[in-house]
Enzyme design. Structure first.
Site, mmCIF file in Angstrom:
data_model
loop_
_atom_site.group_PDB
_atom_site.id
_atom_site.type_symbol
_atom_site.label_atom_id
_atom_site.label_comp_id
_atom_site.label_asym_id
_atom_site.label_seq_id
_atom_site.Cartn_x
_atom_site.Cartn_y
_atom_site.Cartn_z
ATOM 1 N N ARG A 1 66.624 41.905 28.952
ATOM 2 C CA ARG A 1 68.012 41.915 29.570
ATOM 3 C C ARG A 1 68.681 43.206 28.780
ATOM 4 N NH1 ARG A 1 69.241 35.669 27.116
ATOM 5 N NH2 ARG A 1 67.945 34.735 28.635
ATOM 6 N N ASP B 1 72.028 45.447 28.522
ATOM 7 C CA ASP B 1 73.405 45.197 28.419
ATOM 8 C C ASP B 1 74.434 45.861 29.410
ATOM 9 O OD1 ASP B 1 73.116 43.581 26.022
ATOM 10 O OD2 ASP B 1 73.266 45.120 24.889
ATOM 11 N N ARG C 1 70.634 51.146 20.318
ATOM 12 C CA ARG C 1 71.790 51.772 20.560
ATOM 13 C C ARG C 1 72.373 52.237 19.074
ATOM 14 N NH1 ARG C 1 75.697 48.542 24.251
ATOM 15 N NH2 ARG C 1 77.180 49.968 23.475
#
Length: 271
Positions: free
Chosen positions: A52, A54, A208
């Site tokens: 998944r 973002d 990130r």
């Protein structure tokens, strides 16, 4: 007869609220694709992705699968689906898969790439695809930190707060294994850089946060010896900033056997 169809997908995530379908009806990659697949198959389709991504995150090699009883030829899930999809989502390959194939559970690893620019003035056309961190940057400062991150660790310090139930006693928690990490110049001109991280799995926003922390070290805002202490703390507050989503790409997925062998450009292929 129910068939399992496997897709190789590239997308620009700038206009989407991530991969996963949203209850509120926001545009997502999964939602856009399921609607078009339903038209082709004339039945409701549930598309399962390998992960998944973002909001705002891009993909060059997402793998997904779905099951259908339609007799639609496989070529329609390449040429036909591309004709229906918006131009920021493209099918790179489509093929029949074994009935028990699962794009997520069969994946053995992923490579993410984080692109950023450290010059003083960023070209406006690159702002959606490369994060801007103006200031001096020395990749040699990252050697100790990259070596420290390699291997199996608890990466709680690099996980978005509140995204996992930490009271659960099953599963592997925040433990992940990183096999390869690097930072090198990237195409685009002087002061363009890419961080690549390959691992057996990733926590929510882990890449990130890792990238943000590494960039701070490379710019001299943190000492290169801090990474071991951050890992051991298992505390999100100890790590650096969460780097913007625009620079992140799901670059590659890894499976036990090669997929999409007919696809002519191997740089996208899982291996």
């Amino acid at each position: 007869m129910v068939r399992t169809i496997r897709l190789l997908i590239a997308y620009d995530g700038g206009n989407y609220c991530g991969w996963q379908r949203q209850k509120q009806g926001e545009a997502t990659i999964q939602g856009e694709m399921e609607r078009r697949l339903a038209l082709l198959c004339q039945e409701e389709i549930t598309l399962h992705g390998a992960g998944r991504t973002d909001t705002g995150v891009h993909a060059q090699g997402m793998v997904a699968h779905f099951q259908t009883s339609a007799r639609t030829p496989v070529t329609a899930f390449f040429k036909g689906l591309n004709s229906l999809l918006p131009p920021d989502i493209r099918i790179l390959g489509a093929e029949e898969a074994p009935p028990d194939f699962h794009s997520r559970f069969d994946a053995q690893g992923k490579t993410y790439r984080y692109d950023f620019f450290t010059g003083p003035l960023q070209a406006p056309w690159s702002r959606l695809y490369r994060a801007h961190f103006p200031g001096p940057f020395d990749p040699d400062r990252l050697r100790l930190a990259l070596n420290c991150l390699q291997g199996t660790h608890d990466f709680s310090s690099f996980e978005r707060t509140g995204t996992r139930d930490k009271t659960l006693t099953t599963g592997r928690g925040a433990v992940r294994t990183l096999h390869d990490l690097s930072c090198s110049p990237s195409p685009g001109g002087e002061a363009c850089w890419s961080i690549r991280i390959t691992g057996d799995g990733f926590l929510r926003q882990m890449v990130r946060i890792l990238s943000g922390t590494l960039i701070e070290i490379g710019q001299g805002k943190r000492d290169d010896s801090e990474m071991e202490r951050i890992l051991e703390a298992r505390d999100r507050r100890m790590a650096g900033l969460t780097a913007p989503a625009c620079g992140l790409y799901l670059e590659r997925l890894y499976y036990p056997k090669p997929l999409f062998q007919e696809f002519p450009n191997p740089c996208f292929l899982p291996s």
